[in-house]
Scaffold this motif. Structure first.
Motif, PDB file in Angstrom:
ATOM      1  N   TYR A  34      45.301  47.808  29.000  1.00 25.08           N
ATOM      2  CA  TYR A  34      46.620  48.329  29.349  1.00 25.08           C
ATOM      3  C   TYR A  34      46.573  49.242  30.567  1.00 25.08           C
ATOM      4  O   TYR A  34      47.612  49.692  31.052  1.00 25.08           O
ATOM      5  N   ASP A  72      44.422  42.369  23.561  1.00 21.76           N
ATOM      6  CA  ASP A  72      45.586  42.226  24.431  1.00 21.76           C
ATOM      7  C   ASP A  72      46.900  42.313  23.667  1.00 21.76           C
ATOM      8  O   ASP A  72      47.945  41.879  24.152  1.00 21.76           O
ATOM      9  N   ILE A  77      49.428  48.990  24.527  1.00 27.12           N
ATOM     10  CA  ILE A  77      49.824  47.938  25.468  1.00 27.12           C
ATOM     11  C   ILE A  77      51.343  47.797  25.480  1.00 27.12           C
ATOM     12  O   ILE A  77      51.969  47.708  26.544  1.00 27.12           O
ATOM     13  N   THR A  92      48.753  42.537  30.589  1.00 27.73           N
ATOM     14  CA  THR A  92      47.389  42.276  30.106  1.00 27.73           C
ATOM     15  C   THR A  92      46.612  41.363  31.045  1.00 27.73           C
ATOM     16  O   THR A  92      45.401  41.534  31.198  1.00 27.73           O
ATOM     17  N   THR A  96      43.305  42.885  32.685  1.00 28.34           N
ATOM     18  CA  THR A  96      42.075  42.151  32.372  1.00 28.34           C
ATOM     19  C   THR A  96      41.345  41.772  33.651  1.00 28.34           C
ATOM     20  O   THR A  96      40.117  41.883  33.746  1.00 28.34           O
ATOM     21  N   ARG A 116      40.345  36.559  23.211  1.00 34.61           N
ATOM     22  CA  ARG A 116      41.510  37.435  23.329  1.00 34.61           C
ATOM     23  C   ARG A 116      42.209  37.491  21.971  1.00 34.61           C
ATOM     24  O   ARG A 116      42.394  36.466  21.308  1.00 34.61           O
TER      25      ARG A 116
END
Length: 447
Positions: A34, A72, A77, A92, A96, A116
């Motif tokens: 995040y 994620d 997030i 995300t 990432t 994920r």
């Protein structure tokens, strides 16, 4: 000596004996994507990257399966996406990508599998349903709660009080609270070799993982070895976004090359706390300069005799096999660098250089061309430096020695050290420096 690891579960160092040497399983809790990763996040990645390298060296790359998850979906997030005004998946994907770029810059190998959380929700729900069906969990007000009394060994990892254990025993139906149990089962099986993560994850996260997994698998054991890295601190306080005392990897990379940051993170034993200062970065850079300088000396092609290179490498490997004792391993690298300079023959020097290079690669270091490193290959002033060296050479040929000395002095003031031989300047190195005053992260709001 065999690889020996400190097992948090047993509180002692134990020889590592994989379940199946042809399929060694390593699971490490990965990032919650995040925000930009900070140096504290990077420490765990570097520590377990080193373990991954050691396992690959011992058992062969094709026989090690390293799984590190990406979280994620999670409250942080959701909150960050709402604050930024962007879709969760856009946030995300972006963070990432930043995580991958930053970890690669620190010479970390990618894991073999990077699941994920959003891709494993069906497996998480299925595991929760098994726990409820077997009586180890129960539904209450839209949640699934773990029944602590159903698992007699709950608390064996963290060794906390009963009150603390009960407070951390909730297994929510929100899938990300059980994600590591489901993903490790899918990618490594019910029982696997090593589970790693930060010291702060022991309770409740890892404690709950054990309880959930063992009870969902009819009592079968979960991970056999549990490894935890110590915290990275600033002035003795844990570096964390919530504390506002963090420095991002991206900001650190603006101050020093990734290899310098990696070595700095390896200067303390992975289980010990590590206090982040600019002095630590400066010392790491000086060490790398010394190692690369030793590797830059002429290396002749000679046949290895009586395993001199392997014998020279042995102390480094023994240090790493002893629960990844990187401070001792780095001390042995310094000894190798000194041995290169003291070598009395080409064969001896080459053997020591080979051992130094192999030891560095085993630790994710010394993978650059030595001359490129020492010259500062990314230096935008490269052409100007070469022109000044050529001008000095011309001055010497014309016996204008005062001018030649002046150019040498000017270059030295810029950190450029010339290496002269009777036939002229054969090479030059750039001596790297950092500010003498330690620069600590300034309080900032999480981005």
């Amino acid at each position: 000596m065999p690889l020996t690891l400190y097992n948090t579960l047993t509180r002692r160092k134990e020889p590592f004996e994989p379940i199946d040497p042809t399929r060694v399983g390593l699971y490490v809790c990965g990032p919650t994507v995040y925000d930009f990763p900070h140096i504290g996040n990077a420490r765990a990645v570097v520590a377990f990257d080193l373990l991954y390298r050691l396992l690959r060296h011992e058992y062969g790359p094709e026989h090690v399966r390293y799984v590190r998850n990406i979280t994620d979906v999670e409250d942080k997030i959701i909150a960050a996406a709402r604050e930024n005004g962007e879709p969760i998946d856009a946030l995300t994907r972006r963070t990432t990508a930043i995580f991958h770029e930053d970890m690669s810059a620190l010479n970390n190998l990618p894991p073999d599998v990077e699941p994920r959380a959003t891709e494993y929700i069906p497996q998480m729900i299925a595991m929760i349903e098994r726990l409820i069906a077997s009586g180890h969990a129960y539904a209450a007000e839209g949640h699934a709660l773990f029944r602590v009394t159903s698992y007699a060994k709950y608390g064996a990892l963290s060794r906390r009080s009963r009150a603390d254990m009960i407070a951390g025993a909730r297994v929510e139906t929100a899938p990300y609270n059980i994600e590591c149990s489901a993903m490790s089962e899918t990618e490594l099986g019910e029982t696997f070799d090593i589970h790693g993560g930060g010291l702060d994850l022991i309770f409740p996260h890892h404690e709950n993982e054990i309880a959930q997994s063992v009870c969902a698998h009819a009592g079968h054991s979960f991970a056999r070895y549990w490894l935890h890295n110590g915290m990275l601190t600033v002035g003795g306080v844990k570096m964390a976004k919530s504390e506002g005392n963090f420095i991002t990897v991206r900001d650190a990379l603006a101050e020093a090359p990734g290899e310098v940051i990696r070595l700095a993170l390896l200067t303390a034993h992975y289980r010990d706390p590590l206090d982040w200062t600019n002095d630590r970065l400066r010392q790491a850079r000086q060490s790398l300069d010394r190692f690369y300088r030793a590797l830059s000396l002429t290396r002749v092609a000679v046949l290895e005799r009586f395993g001199e290179e392997d014998e020279a490498l042995r102390p480094v490997r023994e240090a790493l096999d002893d629960d990844m004792n990187t401070p001792l391993a780095l001390a042995e690298l310094h000894e190798l660098a000194g041995a290169v300079n003291r070598a009395s023959s080409d064969a001896e020097r080459s053997a020591r250089q080979g051992a130094l290079a192999s030891a560095g690669r085993l630790m994710g270091l010394l993978e650059r061309d030595p001359r490129d490193w020492l010259r500062g290959s990314a230096d935008p002033d490269m052409d100007r430096i070469e022109e000044r060296i050529a001008a000095r050479a011309a001055a010497r040929r014309e016996r204008r020695f005062a001018e030649a000395d002046r150019i040498r002095t000017e270059l030295f003031a810029e950190g450029i050290v010339l290496e002269d031989k009777p036939d002229g300047t054969t090479s030059w190195v750039k001596v790297h420096t950092l500010p003498r005053e330690p620069i600590l992260p300034t309080p900032q709001r999480s981005r």
